[in-house]
Design an enzyme around this catalytic site. Structure first.
Site, mmCIF file in Angstrom:
data_model
loop_
_atom_site.group_PDB
_atom_site.id
_atom_site.type_symbol
_atom_site.label_atom_id
_atom_site.label_comp_id
_atom_site.label_asym_id
_atom_site.label_seq_id
_atom_site.Cartn_x
_atom_site.Cartn_y
_atom_site.Cartn_z
ATOM 1 N N ARG A 234 15.545 4.002 -13.774
ATOM 2 C CA ARG A 234 14.128 3.725 -14.039
ATOM 3 C C ARG A 234 13.745 2.335 -13.513
ATOM 4 O O ARG A 234 12.653 2.142 -12.986
ATOM 5 C CB ARG A 234 13.778 3.822 -15.525
ATOM 6 C CG ARG A 234 12.291 3.612 -15.763
ATOM 7 C CD ARG A 234 11.741 3.957 -17.133
ATOM 8 N NE ARG A 234 12.544 4.806 -17.936
ATOM 9 C CZ ARG A 234 13.279 4.365 -18.938
ATOM 10 N NH1 ARG A 234 13.351 3.061 -19.184
ATOM 11 N NH2 ARG A 234 13.976 5.202 -19.672
ATOM 12 N N ASP B 31 -4.624 -8.444 -4.375
ATOM 13 C CA ASP B 31 -4.276 -7.126 -3.849
ATOM 14 C C ASP B 31 -4.414 -7.204 -2.323
ATOM 15 O O ASP B 31 -5.517 -7.367 -1.811
ATOM 16 C CB ASP B 31 -5.238 -6.080 -4.428
ATOM 17 C CG ASP B 31 -4.900 -4.664 -3.946
ATOM 18 O OD1 ASP B 31 -5.156 -3.718 -4.706
ATOM 19 O OD2 ASP B 31 -4.404 -4.524 -2.808
ATOM 20 N N TYR C 38 -11.342 -1.659 -5.580
ATOM 21 C CA TYR C 38 -11.164 -0.193 -5.482
ATOM 22 C C TYR C 38 -11.630 0.414 -6.808
ATOM 23 O O TYR C 38 -11.395 -0.157 -7.876
ATOM 24 C CB TYR C 38 -9.688 0.102 -5.209
ATOM 25 C CG TYR C 38 -9.298 1.535 -5.490
ATOM 26 C CD1 TYR C 38 -8.283 1.837 -6.394
ATOM 27 C CD2 TYR C 38 -9.938 2.588 -4.834
ATOM 28 C CE1 TYR C 38 -7.945 3.146 -6.677
ATOM 29 C CE2 TYR C 38 -9.603 3.899 -5.105
ATOM 30 C CZ TYR C 38 -8.597 4.175 -6.027
ATOM 31 O OH TYR C 38 -8.263 5.482 -6.288
ATOM 32 N N LYS D 233 -0.756 3.113 1.443
ATOM 33 C CA LYS D 233 -1.605 2.931 2.610
ATOM 34 C C LYS D 233 -0.807 2.499 3.828
ATOM 35 O O LYS D 233 0.070 3.211 4.279
ATOM 36 C CB LYS D 233 -2.718 1.943 2.264
ATOM 37 C CG LYS D 233 -3.439 2.247 0.937
ATOM 38 C CD LYS D 233 -4.111 3.600 0.958
ATOM 39 C CE LYS D 233 -4.947 3.916 -0.278
ATOM 40 N NZ LYS D 233 -4.286 3.885 -1.574
HETATM 41 C C1 4LM Z 1 -7.708 7.034 -2.684
HETATM 42 C C2 4LM Z 1 -7.205 5.644 -2.910
HETATM 43 C C3 4LM Z 1 -7.766 4.527 -2.371
HETATM 44 N N1 4LM Z 1 -7.318 3.270 -2.714
HETATM 45 C C4 4LM Z 1 -6.359 2.976 -3.549
HETATM 46 C C5 4LM Z 1 -6.106 1.534 -3.833
HETATM 47 C C6 4LM Z 1 -5.259 1.149 -4.902
HETATM 48 C C7 4LM Z 1 -4.561 2.196 -5.776
HETATM 49 O O1 4LM Z 1 -3.410 2.636 -5.095
HETATM 50 P P1 4LM Z 1 -2.762 4.089 -5.352
HETATM 51 O O2 4LM Z 1 -3.774 5.101 -4.795
HETATM 52 O O3 4LM Z 1 -2.512 4.243 -6.830
HETATM 53 O O4 4LM Z 1 -1.463 4.065 -4.526
HETATM 54 C C8 4LM Z 1 -5.036 -0.200 -5.133
HETATM 55 N N2 4LM Z 1 -5.625 -1.159 -4.369
HETATM 56 C C9 4LM Z 1 -6.466 -0.841 -3.350
HETATM 57 C C10 4LM Z 1 -7.108 -1.937 -2.548
HETATM 58 C C11 4LM Z 1 -6.722 0.516 -3.049
HETATM 59 O O5 4LM Z 1 -7.560 0.812 -2.024
HETATM 60 C C12 4LM Z 1 -8.913 4.518 -1.418
HETATM 61 O O6 4LM Z 1 -9.666 3.501 -1.456
HETATM 62 O O7 4LM Z 1 -9.098 5.453 -0.611
#
Ligand code: 4LM
Length: 397
Positions: free
Chosen positions: A61, A186, A114, A211
């Protein structure tokens, strides 16, 4: 600097750091340790491992050898002491916040995040007695006003999702540190290839590795990088028993694979995005284009100073607003209608009704996320094909 004492470059470290094939029967690529638990040679050694008196692995874990290589590599690329891999970007955010914050603490966030990150801070944390204030981090005076004696940390994205606002990391860090608050950035949109927030005074950097770092639209993952002492808290509480959001060894392997070409891909995403931004900027049907590489971009000067390239994300709006934007999306044939970003495929989406629908209409209005805004993640296809698809669809409106 002379060749001898120069640190290896980003790609060299992304490909080689932290793994020696001689330790694994010569295997060129790191084995995937598909194991949930580890045998102890003796009962005493097991107890010593649990007490932290012996280095080694106990249970999947919190640690795995494939994951360890990934964590060492991303820490090196970001210039941090250590890193942790978690099951998604949201897991990286929640695992970090729930390790560092207690009821009664305050955090200040930038108003453009986001969608689900915004929801996490404004709807989840307050349920556990952590109060959240918003500020416009591009205007440091509003941040100053939001900071108080109970502010534990400030949090922002730069460039921000979805309108690419660029925030001066060093300026925010100076203000936050003057108030005894930590700085969490971030870095998903820029990646360590284009900017390393820890070098500008941030204390923690995190990623949706789903991403650009994964880069092939085939893995969900999160990464957190920072000082060993802070990250130990995140691993031993935030990951171990607060979220349990463990990343599978196979997904660690996919991220190691993605990291090898990260610099190459980010360079291509950026060069193609610059050409696409120019096309959009010059098109009669386009009302506005936001891309950090454009001279017309509000924070272009900060982006030039803070970033070594401008990334693959563009947001833009058509003269005909949302209706025309939706029509454009439906007329694209190569560009794919999908959320997420940083993939080989060029993706387009409509934040107001998709990734940022969780914001209220007035919040979107206030935070520069207009109803007509489209967000484009420029992919790795030959750029002329991307340009042709966009131009043909735009001309047909
Ligand atoms: C569908 C998801 C998108 N984004 C996500 C995202 C996350 C969250 O990351 P997980 O999706 O949990 O890996 C965290 N930090 C940033 C700047 C993000 O763009 C999107 O925008 O298209």
């Amino acid at each position: 600097t002379s060749r001898r004492n120069r640190q290896p470059g980003l790609s060299t470290r992304a490909i080689h750091l932290g793994y020696d094939p001689a330790t694994e029967n010569g295997a060129l690529t790191p084995p995937i340790y598909m194991t949930s638990t580890y045998a102890f040679e003796t009962a005493e050694q097991g107890s010593e491992l649990f007490r932290g008196e012996r280095k080694g692995y106990i249970y999947g874990r919190t640690k795995n050898p494939t994951q360890t290589i990934l964590e060492e590599r991303i820490a090196s690329l970001e210039g941090g002491e250590t890193a942790i891999a978690l099951g998604s970007g949201m897991a990286a955010i929640s695992g970090t916040m729930l390790s560092l914050l207690d009821a009664g603490d305050e955090v200040v966030i930038d108003h453009t995040l986001y969608g689900n990150a915004y929801a996490y801070f404004t709807q989840a944390l307050p349920r556990w007695g952590i109060s959240v204030k918003l500020a416009d981090f591009t205007r440091p005076e509003t941040l100053e006003a939001a900071l108080g004696p109970k502010t534990k940390l400030v949090y922002f994205e730069t460039p921000a999702n979805p309108n690419l606002r660029v925030i001066d990391i060093a300026a925010v860090a100076a203000i936050a540190h003057a108030h005894g608050a930590e700085v969490v950035v971030d870095n998903t949109f820029a990646t360590p290839i284009l900017q390393r927030p820890l070098e500008h005074g941030a204390d923690i950097v995190l990623h949706s590795a789903t991403k650009y770092i994964g880069g092939h639209g085939d893995v969900l993952a999160g990464l957190v990088v920072g000082r060993a002492e802070t990250l130990q808290k995140v691993r031993q509480t935030g990951l171990r028993w607060v979220t349990g959001a463990t990343l599978s060894p196979f997904n660690c392997f996919l991220l190691l694979r993605g990291l090898k070409t990260l610099e190459l891909r980010v360079e291509r995403h950026s060069s193609s995005a610059m050409k696409v931004a120019r096309l959009l900027e010059g098109h009669a049907k386009v009302a506005s284009v936001s891309y950090p590489g454009l001279e017309s971009f509000a924070e272009h000067e900060i982006a030039k100073r803070q970033m070594s390239g401008f990334g693959g994300l563009i947001s833009f709006e058509l003269d005909g607003g949302m209706a025309e934007g939706m029509a454009l999306m439906n007329r694209l044939e190569l560009v794919t209608r999908a959320v997420s970003l940083g993939d080989a495929e060029t993706l387009i989406q409509h934040p107001a009704s998709m990734t940022h629908a969780i914001y209220s209409a007035e919040e979107r209005e206030k935070h520069g996320i207009s109803d007509g805004l489209l967000r484009l993640s420029v992919g790795l296809e030959n750029v002329d094909d991307i340009l042709d698809d966009l131009e043909r669809a735009l001309d047909s409106l």
